[in-house]
Design a protein around this motif. Sequence first.
Motif, mmCIF file in Angstrom:
data_model
loop_
_atom_site.group_PDB
_atom_site.id
_atom_site.type_symbol
_atom_site.label_atom_id
_atom_site.label_comp_id
_atom_site.label_asym_id
_atom_site.label_seq_id
_atom_site.Cartn_x
_atom_site.Cartn_y
_atom_site.Cartn_z
ATOM 1 N N ARG A 375 0.840 -1.204 0.000
ATOM 2 C CA ARG A 375 0.000 0.000 0.000
ATOM 3 C C ARG A 375 0.871 1.250 0.000
ATOM 4 N N PRO A 376 1.536 1.515 -1.099
ATOM 5 C CA PRO A 376 2.444 2.668 -1.136
ATOM 6 C C PRO A 376 1.729 4.004 -1.013
ATOM 7 N N TRP A 377 0.420 4.015 -1.241
ATOM 8 C CA TRP A 377 -0.357 5.245 -1.213
ATOM 9 C C TRP A 377 -0.781 5.632 0.195
ATOM 10 N N LEU A 378 -0.573 4.727 1.170
ATOM 11 C CA LEU A 378 -1.132 4.945 2.492
ATOM 12 C C LEU A 378 -0.453 6.109 3.211
ATOM 13 N N SER A 379 -1.234 7.016 3.748
ATOM 14 C CA SER A 379 -0.726 8.118 4.574
ATOM 15 C C SER A 379 -1.828 8.533 5.542
ATOM 16 N N ARG A 380 -1.445 9.260 6.559
ATOM 17 C CA ARG A 380 -2.418 9.709 7.560
ATOM 18 C C ARG A 380 -3.445 10.622 6.905
ATOM 19 N N PRO A 381 -4.744 10.333 7.077
ATOM 20 C CA PRO A 381 -5.773 11.188 6.472
ATOM 21 C C PRO A 381 -5.693 12.623 6.998
ATOM 22 N N ARG A 382 -5.895 13.581 6.123
ATOM 23 C CA ARG A 382 -5.807 14.996 6.520
ATOM 24 C C ARG A 382 -6.830 15.355 7.594
ATOM 25 N N TRP A 383 -7.962 14.650 7.579
ATOM 26 C CA TRP A 383 -9.039 15.018 8.495
ATOM 27 C C TRP A 383 -8.922 14.353 9.869
ATOM 28 N N LEU A 384 -7.957 13.480 10.064
ATOM 29 C CA LEU A 384 -7.821 12.817 11.359
ATOM 30 C C LEU A 384 -7.174 13.778 12.352
ATOM 31 N N ALA A 385 -7.944 14.207 13.351
ATOM 32 C CA ALA A 385 -7.475 15.206 14.307
ATOM 33 C C ALA A 385 -7.031 14.596 15.629
ATOM 34 N N ALA A 386 -7.454 13.367 15.917
ATOM 35 C CA ALA A 386 -7.136 12.742 17.196
ATOM 36 C C ALA A 386 -5.629 12.506 17.317
ATOM 37 N N ASP A 387 -5.145 12.615 18.537
ATOM 38 C CA ASP A 387 -3.728 12.378 18.818
ATOM 39 C C ASP A 387 -3.502 10.877 18.931
ATOM 40 N N VAL A 388 -3.369 10.222 17.806
ATOM 41 C CA VAL A 388 -3.199 8.775 17.768
ATOM 42 C C VAL A 388 -1.861 8.465 17.106
ATOM 43 N N PRO A 389 -1.077 7.560 17.673
ATOM 44 C CA PRO A 389 0.232 7.256 17.083
ATOM 45 C C PRO A 389 0.099 6.532 15.752
ATOM 46 N N ASP A 390 1.177 6.537 15.006
ATOM 47 C CA ASP A 390 1.188 5.803 13.749
ATOM 48 C C ASP A 390 0.928 4.320 14.013
ATOM 49 N N PRO A 391 0.276 3.637 13.086
ATOM 50 C CA PRO A 391 0.001 2.213 13.278
ATOM 51 C C PRO A 391 1.290 1.404 13.449
ATOM 52 N N VAL A 392 1.176 0.343 14.235
ATOM 53 C CA VAL A 392 2.297 -0.572 14.433
ATOM 54 C C VAL A 392 2.312 -1.558 13.260
ATOM 55 N N ARG A 393 3.356 -1.470 12.454
ATOM 56 C CA ARG A 393 3.466 -2.344 11.282
ATOM 57 C C ARG A 393 4.856 -2.972 11.264
ATOM 58 N N PRO A 394 5.080 -4.006 12.039
ATOM 59 C CA PRO A 394 6.406 -4.627 12.047
ATOM 60 C C PRO A 394 6.735 -5.247 10.695
ATOM 61 N N ASP A 395 8.024 -5.284 10.364
ATOM 62 C CA ASP A 395 8.448 -5.927 9.126
ATOM 63 C C ASP A 395 8.024 -7.390 9.137
ATOM 64 N N CYS A 396 7.639 -7.885 7.994
ATOM 65 C CA CYS A 396 7.194 -9.275 7.914
ATOM 66 C C CYS A 396 7.376 -9.770 6.494
ATOM 67 N N ASP A 397 7.242 -11.082 6.331
ATOM 68 C CA ASP A 397 7.322 -11.657 4.987
ATOM 69 C C ASP A 397 5.934 -11.648 4.352
ATOM 70 N N ALA A 398 5.851 -12.127 3.115
ATOM 71 C CA ALA A 398 4.598 -12.061 2.367
ATOM 72 C C ALA A 398 3.523 -12.946 2.983
ATOM 73 N N ASP A 399 3.923 -14.096 3.547
ATOM 74 C CA ASP A 399 2.942 -14.983 4.164
ATOM 75 C C ASP A 399 2.306 -14.321 5.380
ATOM 76 N N THR A 400 3.131 -13.721 6.228
ATOM 77 C CA THR A 400 2.608 -13.054 7.417
ATOM 78 C C THR A 400 1.697 -11.902 7.026
ATOM 79 N N TRP A 401 2.105 -11.152 6.002
ATOM 80 C CA TRP A 401 1.261 -10.061 5.526
ATOM 81 C C TRP A 401 -0.098 -10.585 5.073
#
Length: 561
Positions: A375-401
């Motif tokens: 998902r190379p297009w993914l970015s934080r939506p401009r309208w999201l105002a809540a103080d929420v941290p970036d999602p946790v996305r640990p590195d993984c292989d294709a099967d885990t994904w």
Amino acid sequence: MRWYGGCAPDGPRIVPTGARVLWNDPLLWTMGNWSPRLVRTVESPDARLALFGSCSADMEELGRALAAADLAGAVEAWAGSFTVVRLRRENHGEGIVEVVTDAAGACPIYTVNAPDGVVWASSSRALSSLVGGKVDTIWLASYLWDKKAPVPGRSAWADVTPVPAGQRLVLGMNSLETEPWWSPVVRRYEEALPAVRLALTEGVHARVEGVRSSTDVAGIDSSTLAVIAARSGPIAGVTAHPSNVIEGGDLDYARSLTVPGLTGMLFPLDGRHLPFTPTEEPLPAADEPPPSAAVWAMLSAQLGKSAAIGAVCHLTGDGGDNLFLPAPTHLVDLARNRQWPRFVRDAFDWARLRRQSPAPVIRAALRGDTHGVARPWLSRPRWLAADVPDPVRPDCDADTWLVQSIRTVARAAHADTQLADSLGVELHNPYFDGAVLGAVVSVPSWQRFSARRYKPLLVDACGDMLPELHRRRVTKGLFVGDFHRGLRANLRCVLDRVDGRLSGLGIIDPVPLRESVHAAALGAETVWAALLPVLAAESWWEAVVSAPSITWDTRPRVERS
């Protein structure tokens, strides 16, 4: 809404009002109108077992699982989407409850610490009524950041905890433990093909045998299910199409699907079915924002059409794209294994297919960034105002994904089945079955992917059941234009939602969201994967606030009904 649940052996003596009690000590119940084929039980002098959901196992197999030392191992090969619960009595009479969750996450399970002990159930919204019934705004904000990576360990409801898919929940006297029971196996491509076919055929058969059923007939995913289902008995195949279009696209493929037992039905779409269109039947309450919230006008009408012919079960092809048309996450595996010729060829093939530069996907794969590849297009939506941290996305292989992706999508799709429940129709998604996921992920990732063939694993496993026209299909229907038109036609009511509860709580900033809605209504290129969840969340919140409250019966003893 159909759901089920129970209490820990030393848990509270409560059941939801109107429940059918299956076990009295500890309590186990169902709520709603359950077909006997979806709730089965077996007993012995020192153990009980209950199975909820669609499952290929017969009563003899349930009996063997009842006595098995390893319950999860005994049920692992069964096809379908289901939850297994077993009560065992230990030497001193103390009970142990095991809840085996399904591998793909299509049958979510949750727990709460109620005042008198642990209660578990298949509905997070229902359980929340025991602990205040409040939406978890932290989870919701993280969901709006990235619906595929909401904050782990939480649900849409405060103080309601999900049990991860593919795990075994063990409830004892004053104890609660979870442990994983499922892990993928490895097969050669030729060995995986019959496994995929068997998992799909047995999963579909378990759902439709002896039951009046209908199914989508559109792309190759739903068409495959239709052909399989027709082998188990008569089934209606429903093909949606614009009312002013009478040939081409899905219609031609549907008309070519002439197999015994399958009766075609056309579902013409007009302005009443556009996305975001208000309906007489309001959006029902669900555990979390339903993926189909925006298209509820169409979905409710289609399911109503199925119900009108007596169908109680409806199959969809949801999940087929996730399994058989993946993003090129296998490039990460190829880079790690230094398979450079195949890496370069596939990266350039993918870029050519998408009409974009291969550089971004190559850089992400070389970094080991599976999420950036997918998902190379993914970015934080401009309208999201809540103080929420970036999602946790640990590195993984294709099967885990793939496993993580399916589990997230399958959990969310459960909310759609709750929508269908309100209409008296069982909505089933066989591509979210654990056995199907296990068969697909057993194939090396680079063999699942092809930029030159359309869904090769599905075609090679089940293509001989389909007409040649379907086996040669290389396209799928797109409905992006309908979303633009739907926004344009229903702009006022959508803008009203922008200033709703999410805005009032400071979770979103309505100004940039309103700008994005206006742009989408005008036909501008839109990241629907970000816009649809925020609109669905507002509609969902309105639905759960308007829904009748769930009450509980606190009588100390409940007789089995």
